[in-house]
Design an enzyme around this catalytic site. Structure first.
Site, short mmCIF file in Angstrom:
data_model
loop_
_atom_site.label_atom_id
_atom_site.label_comp_id
_atom_site.label_asym_id
_atom_site.label_seq_id
_atom_site.Cartn_x
_atom_site.Cartn_y
_atom_site.Cartn_z
N LYS A 22 -19.19 28.38 30.74
CA LYS A 22 -18.82 28.20 29.33
C LYS A 22 -18.40 26.75 29.06
CE LYS A 22 -14.49 29.34 27.92
NZ LYS A 22 -13.81 28.24 27.20
N ASN A 23 -17.57 26.21 29.94
CA ASN A 23 -17.00 24.89 29.67
C ASN A 23 -17.99 23.75 29.92
OD1 ASN A 23 -14.69 26.10 28.89
ND2 ASN A 23 -13.46 25.48 30.66
N ARG A 93 -11.26 26.13 19.36
CA ARG A 93 -10.77 24.77 19.46
C ARG A 93 -11.86 23.80 19.94
NH1 ARG A 93 -8.39 21.06 22.34
NH2 ARG A 93 -6.61 20.02 21.41
N CYS A 117 -2.32 25.82 20.25
CA CYS A 117 -2.73 27.18 20.59
C CYS A 117 -1.66 27.73 21.50
CB CYS A 117 -4.11 27.20 21.22
SG CYS A 117 -4.11 26.67 22.91
N ARG A 122 -1.57 21.04 22.63
CA ARG A 122 -2.93 20.54 22.74
C ARG A 122 -3.27 19.45 21.72
NH1 ARG A 122 -6.65 25.44 24.90
NH2 ARG A 122 -7.75 23.72 25.85
N PRO A 123 -2.62 18.31 21.85
CA PRO A 123 -2.90 17.21 20.93
C PRO A 123 -4.30 16.63 21.14
CG PRO A 123 -1.43 16.48 22.69
CD PRO A 123 -1.68 17.95 22.90
N ASP A 125 -4.71 13.13 20.60
CA ASP A 125 -4.47 11.69 20.53
C ASP A 125 -5.41 10.89 21.43
OD1 ASP A 125 -2.91 13.14 22.48
OD2 ASP A 125 -1.95 11.25 23.02
N LEU A 126 -5.74 11.43 22.59
CA LEU A 126 -6.58 10.66 23.52
C LEU A 126 -8.02 10.55 23.03
CD1 LEU A 126 -5.17 12.10 26.87
CD2 LEU A 126 -4.67 9.88 25.83
N ASP A 305 -7.16 26.92 34.87
CA ASP A 305 -7.86 28.12 34.40
C ASP A 305 -7.90 29.23 35.45
OD1 ASP A 305 -8.24 27.01 31.94
OD2 ASP A 305 -10.38 26.57 32.20
N VAL A 327 -0.56 21.24 34.01
CA VAL A 327 -1.56 20.75 33.05
C VAL A 327 -1.17 21.12 31.61
CG1 VAL A 327 -4.00 20.81 32.36
CG2 VAL A 327 -3.39 20.76 34.79
N ARG A 397 -14.45 35.87 24.84
CA ARG A 397 -14.74 34.44 24.60
C ARG A 397 -15.33 33.79 25.83
NH1 ARG A 397 -9.88 31.54 24.06
NH2 ARG A 397 -11.41 29.95 24.54
C1 UD1 Z 1 -10.63 21.99 28.94
C2 UD1 Z 1 -11.17 23.39 29.15
C3 UD1 Z 1 -10.03 24.37 29.41
C4 UD1 Z 1 -9.19 23.88 30.58
C5 UD1 Z 1 -8.75 22.44 30.36
C6 UD1 Z 1 -8.03 21.85 31.57
C7 UD1 Z 1 -13.15 23.39 27.76
C8 UD1 Z 1 -13.84 23.90 26.53
N1 UD1 Z 1 -11.89 23.79 27.93
O1 UD1 Z 1 -9.79 22.02 27.78
O2 UD1 Z 1 -10.60 25.65 29.73
O3 UD1 Z 1 -8.03 24.70 30.67
O4 UD1 Z 1 -9.90 21.61 30.11
O5 UD1 Z 1 -8.81 21.94 32.71
O6 UD1 Z 1 -13.74 22.70 28.57
N2 UD1 Z 1 -4.04 16.26 26.13
C9 UD1 Z 1 -3.35 15.29 25.44
N3 UD1 Z 1 -4.00 14.57 24.48
C10 UD1 Z 1 -5.32 14.75 24.22
C11 UD1 Z 1 -6.04 15.74 24.94
C12 UD1 Z 1 -5.38 16.48 25.90
O7 UD1 Z 1 -2.14 15.11 25.65
O8 UD1 Z 1 -5.86 14.06 23.35
C13 UD1 Z 1 -3.33 17.08 27.14
C14 UD1 Z 1 -3.34 18.56 26.76
O9 UD1 Z 1 -2.29 18.84 25.87
C15 UD1 Z 1 -3.15 19.23 28.09
C16 UD1 Z 1 -3.90 18.30 29.04
O10 UD1 Z 1 -4.06 17.06 28.35
O11 UD1 Z 1 -1.80 19.29 28.44
C17 UD1 Z 1 -5.26 18.82 29.49
O12 UD1 Z 1 -6.06 19.04 28.37
P1 UD1 Z 1 -7.63 18.78 28.38
O13 UD1 Z 1 -8.05 18.34 29.74
O14 UD1 Z 1 -7.97 17.89 27.23
O15 UD1 Z 1 -8.17 20.23 28.11
P2 UD1 Z 1 -9.32 20.66 27.11
O16 UD1 Z 1 -10.44 19.68 27.16
O17 UD1 Z 1 -8.76 21.02 25.79
#
Ligand code: UD1
Length: 418
Positions: A22-23, A93, A117, A122-123, A125-126, A305, A327, A397
């Site tokens: 899925k991812n 999302r 969520c 889950r910001p 910003d990056l 996960d 994480v 999902r």
């Molecule tokens: C993806 C996966 C999800 C998995 C996660 C971590 C998909 C569709 N989903 O989610 O199943 O649990 O990777 O392996 O592939 N963060 C920030 N700022 C940002 C983005 C992220 O602070 O702009 C933080 C998040 O809050 C979190 C951490 O980074 O604490 C990891 O998030 P991220 O790696 O971005 O996860 P997703 O891509 O949302």
């Protein structure tokens, strides 16, 4: 309201084929907006999230056809919209992953904010930091986030955390930008490598995916491609834990063993035997599971996960096991549900301390998210009596044909609608 009822089951035995990830499928579907010719994606899992991404792509003007249950044909030549509203965004999302491709191809994108969520704030910003570094202007207003740029330019972007989604969105924006983009402290997940392989088939110039530095040289135009999605390492891990928790013996097909290293190591520590082959694994359980600790980390660390599924396993391991979540800040909602089933678990900040080896009993429990739902199925397999799992839409999902797959291995479970 659908529920899954799981009964105490015998040790699981047999062979199970793992679906496409899925991812990996979701970002690759989003990246299909970048190409102007036919794109054929194979081994796309039939899942609710994939259906929603199809809707998102169609709403943006792409043609999406299902050639067979696991094959999609996408043509984005007619891309004519850059806005994803609240209705679609709130359903999933990961719809946010269209931002990078839209910015790259049309120079503008506008999306309802995905918001928080249950597993954390889950910001984004990056993601935005990356777009801005490439010269985009970003605006957050009225629950919408928009980005636009006359022309994106390559930039060096250091990610404060190796976010999977931010790495993917920035890669997808950068492939059509002017000049070279370098992503430092990039996520190294196998799904990033699959996205990179796909983008290269479209004609993009990407190197370094799978390491912490990814380099992208912008090109003028991307074409079409045929691509097979990599196997789902989290689904594979879930079935590996199913073999371990039931003391079973499972052969797992369509898996890339090098993606499974933390799971293989931790199940080995618990006392299971794991045989690796080229594209398959065999997991043989043990009647006496040892306690095992896990700490979630970005890849190649232990995947967040798989934390919930391992916690279900820990309830059957002798002695104290600790799961540390680094994480996401709030990914222990399954604890309360496992406690309802008789598990002895205490949460202390980012750690859950599991005093295992006790008998679980069936209860009415709620799947608070996708992986929590999988953990409850696993716990239900070894709990006395019946476990009724509610809010199963979360499970839909992310797990293709989960009930049929478990039934084929000797599990006792059924889906009811009442
Ligand atoms: C993806 C996966 C999800 C998995 C996660 C971590 C998909 C569709 N989903 O989610 O199943 O649990 O990777 O392996 O592939 N963060 C920030 N700022 C940002 C983005 C992220 O602070 O702009 C933080 C998040 O809050 C979190 C951490 O980074 O604490 C990891 O998030 P991220 O790696 O971005 O996860 P997703 O891509 O949302």
């Amino acid at each position: 309201m659908d529920r899954i009822i799981v009964e105490k089951s015998p040790p699981l035995k047999g062979t199970v084929r793992i679906s496409g990830a899925k991812n990996a499928a979701l970002p690759i579907m989003a990246a299909s907006l970048l190409g102007t010719e036919d794109i054929v994606l194979e081994d796309v899992p039939q899942l609710k999230d994939v259906e929603i991404m199809c809707e998102v792509l169609k709403s943006l003007g792409a043609e999406v056809k299902q050639l067979d249950p696991n094959t999609l044909l996408i043509n984005s030549n007619g891309l004519n919209n850059y806005v994803t509203g609240y209705e679609l965004m709130s359903k999933m999302r990961a719809s946010f992953l269209v931002m990078g491709p839209l910015l790259g191809r049309l120079g503008k994108t506008e999306n309802a904010l995905p918001g928080g969520c249950k597993i954390g704030t889950r910001p984004i910003d990056l993601h935005l930091k990356g777009f801005k570094a490439m010269g985009a202007e970003t605006v957050l207003a009225d629950g919408m986030v928009s980005a636009h740029a006359n022309k994106l330019s390559g930039a060096t972007i250091y990610l404060d955390f190796p976010s999977v989604g931010a790495t993917e969105n920035i890669m997808m924006a950068a492939v059509l930008a002017d000049g070279e983009t370098i992503i430092e402290n990039a996520a190294m997940e196998p799904e990033i490598v699959d996205l990179s392989n796909f983008l290269r088939k479209l004609g993009a110039k990407v190197s370094g995916a799978g390491t912490s530095t990814i380099r992208i040289k912008g090109v003028k135009k991307l074409g079409g491609a045929k691509h097979t999605i990599i196997p789902d390492r989290i689904e594979a891990g879930t079935f590996m834990v199913a073999a371990a928790i039931t003391g079973g013996d499972l052969e797992i097909l369509n898996v890339i063993p090098s993606h499974m290293k933390p799971i293989i190591a931790k199940l080995g520590e618990a006392g299971c035997t794991i045989d690796e082959d080229y594209e398959s694994l065999r997991v043989i359980g043990t009647p006496m599971l040892n306690s095992v600790d896990v700490k979630t980390l970005p890849y190649p660390g232990f995947p967040t996960d798989m934390q919930a599924q391992f916690m279900a396993l820990m309830t059957k391991c002798n002695g104290i096991s600790i799961a540390m979540e680094t994480v996401f800040e709030n990914r222990f909602m399954h604890v309360e549900q496992l406690q309802k089933m008789g598990a002895n678990i205490q949460v202390d900040g980012r750690s859950a301390i599991v005093n295992g080896g006790k008998t679980l009993h069936g209860a009415d429990v709620y799947a608070s998210d996708l992986r929590a739902g999988a953990a409850l199925i696993l716990a239900g397999l070894v709990a006395e009596g019946e476990t009724s799992i509610y809010d199963v839409y979360h499970i839909d999902r992310g797990y293709e044909n989960i009930i049929d797959k478990f039934l084929s291995l000797g599990a006792k479970m059924r889906r009811e609608n009442n």
